[in-house]
Design an enzyme around this catalytic site. Structure first.
Site, short mmCIF file in Angstrom:
data_model
loop_
_atom_site.label_atom_id
_atom_site.label_comp_id
_atom_site.label_asym_id
_atom_site.label_seq_id
_atom_site.Cartn_x
_atom_site.Cartn_y
_atom_site.Cartn_z
N ASP A 67 -29.16 61.67 -9.71
CA ASP A 67 -30.11 60.64 -10.13
C ASP A 67 -29.61 59.23 -9.81
O ASP A 67 -28.45 59.04 -9.41
CB ASP A 67 -30.41 60.78 -11.63
CG ASP A 67 -29.16 61.01 -12.48
OD1 ASP A 67 -28.05 60.67 -12.02
OD2 ASP A 67 -29.28 61.53 -13.59
N ASN A 136 -30.03 64.78 -26.17
CA ASN A 136 -31.39 65.32 -26.39
C ASN A 136 -31.69 66.49 -25.44
O ASN A 136 -32.83 66.91 -25.32
CB ASN A 136 -32.44 64.22 -26.24
CG ASN A 136 -32.50 63.64 -24.82
OD1 ASN A 136 -31.75 64.06 -23.94
ND2 ASN A 136 -33.37 62.67 -24.61
N HIS A 138 -31.24 66.46 -22.13
CA HIS A 138 -31.66 66.15 -20.76
C HIS A 138 -30.59 66.57 -19.75
O HIS A 138 -29.41 66.58 -20.06
CB HIS A 138 -32.08 64.68 -20.60
CG HIS A 138 -31.00 63.66 -20.57
ND1 HIS A 138 -31.05 62.50 -21.32
CD2 HIS A 138 -29.84 63.58 -19.88
CE1 HIS A 138 -29.98 61.77 -21.08
NE2 HIS A 138 -29.23 62.41 -20.21
N GLU A 143 -35.99 64.20 -19.00
CA GLU A 143 -36.10 64.05 -20.44
C GLU A 143 -36.94 65.18 -21.05
O GLU A 143 -37.68 65.86 -20.32
CB GLU A 143 -36.75 62.70 -20.75
CG GLU A 143 -35.97 61.50 -20.23
CD GLU A 143 -34.73 61.17 -21.06
OE1 GLU A 143 -34.24 62.04 -21.82
OE2 GLU A 143 -34.24 60.03 -20.95
C1 GLP Z 1 -26.88 60.39 -18.20
C2 GLP Z 1 -27.05 60.93 -16.76
C3 GLP Z 1 -26.83 62.40 -16.72
C4 GLP Z 1 -25.60 62.71 -17.56
C5 GLP Z 1 -25.96 62.53 -19.00
C6 GLP Z 1 -24.78 62.59 -19.95
O1 GLP Z 1 -27.92 59.60 -18.62
N1 GLP Z 1 -28.28 60.61 -16.14
O2 GLP Z 1 -26.68 62.84 -15.39
O3 GLP Z 1 -25.18 64.02 -17.36
O4 GLP Z 1 -26.74 61.37 -19.20
O5 GLP Z 1 -23.98 61.44 -19.82
P1 GLP Z 1 -22.53 61.32 -20.41
O6 GLP Z 1 -21.66 62.21 -19.60
O7 GLP Z 1 -22.16 59.87 -20.26
O8 GLP Z 1 -22.60 61.74 -21.83
#
Ligand code: GLP
Length: 254
Positions: A67, A136, A138, A143
């Site tokens: 992303d 959540n 995702h 989402e």
């Molecule tokens: C982010 C990214 C995801 C990531 C997730 C968890 O918003 N878009 O690809 O896996 O949320 O992030 P983190 O590893 O900082 O908890």
């Protein structure tokens, strides 16, 4: 899904990095899906160490990132282009032409989504996709409520995701409201998935993922239960809610 329970973030990162570098050594032309966020940072550091110490070569590896925020230039410290460069790409011998990250500044974002999906397919699909998970549920930026049939698309970030990611920005107002993300179907098309889960704030999400409930679009990660080859590496903090009923760390199939 296979669950590997580990003590802490360091052990998770160490196992993840060995897992990935082994795949790269076995297949020099690996198509590797990559994630951003806090979770994989240490894994990337250990991959860089492995590259320096053991010479694992990335010259024929192709990478696809999950992303990118819409509206941030590649040089912006919060763009995922910048993140990948700073945390991995500039330290390994990857060919710049084999790096793919959605262009969040494209003038025609719908076309960019379509072409990103086509690029993945033209390369024969993703062999190994590294994933994190949002509190959540995702995956990527998909989402709750995202269709399980979705390809690469534009998303509006939920307030909770913007708050979670505000830690990387000076002000929450600076967190973009939209992003491009590989869809759930794009992620599920990967031949193999490695999901990293670390920290107490992911504990509820992990418990829900490992529950017997059917996959539901209200909890995007739940679709992973139907994928034939998913490995989850989770640390003790992330396993907190699950382990209230279990004893010592172990590896097992779910
Ligand atoms: C982010 C990214 C995801 C990531 C997730 C968890 O918003 N878009 O690809 O896996 O949320 O992030 P983190 O590893 O900082 O908890």
């Amino acid at each position: 899904m296979k669950l590997i329970e580990v003590t802490d973030h360091e052990e998770m990162s160490s196992i993840a990095s060995s897992y990935i570098s082994n795949r790269v050594r076995k297949n020099s032309h690996l198509n590797l899906g990559l994630a951003t966020g806090g979770t994989p940072k240490r894994t990337y550091e250990l991959l860089i160490n492995d590259y320096k110490n053991n010479g694992t070569s990335y010259s024929y590896v192709t990478t696809f990132n999950l992303d990118e925020y819409i509206g941030l230039p590649k040089e912006d410290v919060n763009s995922y282009h910048y993140y990948m460069n700073q945390h991995l790409f500039k330290y390994i011998n990857i060919d710049q032409k084999r790096i793919f990250i959605p262009d969040g500044l494209s003038q025609n974002i719908e076309l960019e989504c379509k072409e990103y999906e086509e690029r993945i397919n033209a390369h024969g699909g993703i062999d190994l996709q590294l994933l994190g998970i949002g509190a959540n549920g995702h995956i990527g930026f998909n989402e709750p409520g995202t269709s399980f049939q979705s390809d690469t698309h534009v998303v509006e970030l939920t307030p909770s995701t913007r708050i979670a990611n505000a830690r990387f920005f000076d002000f929450i107002e600076n967190v973009p409201t939209h992003a491009v993300t590989m869809g759930i179907a794009s992620i599920m098309a990967s031949k193999e998935i490695l999901l990293l889960v670390s920290g107490e704030e992911k504990s509820q999400a992990l418990k829900r993922l490992l529950s017997a409930d059917d996959p539901t679009e209200s909890f995007p990660a739940s679709i992973l239960k139907t994928h034939p080859c998913v490995t989850i590496i989770a640390d003790t903090k992330a396993l907190k809610d699950l382990n209230q009923i279990k004893a010592s760390p172990t590896n097992h199939m779910i």
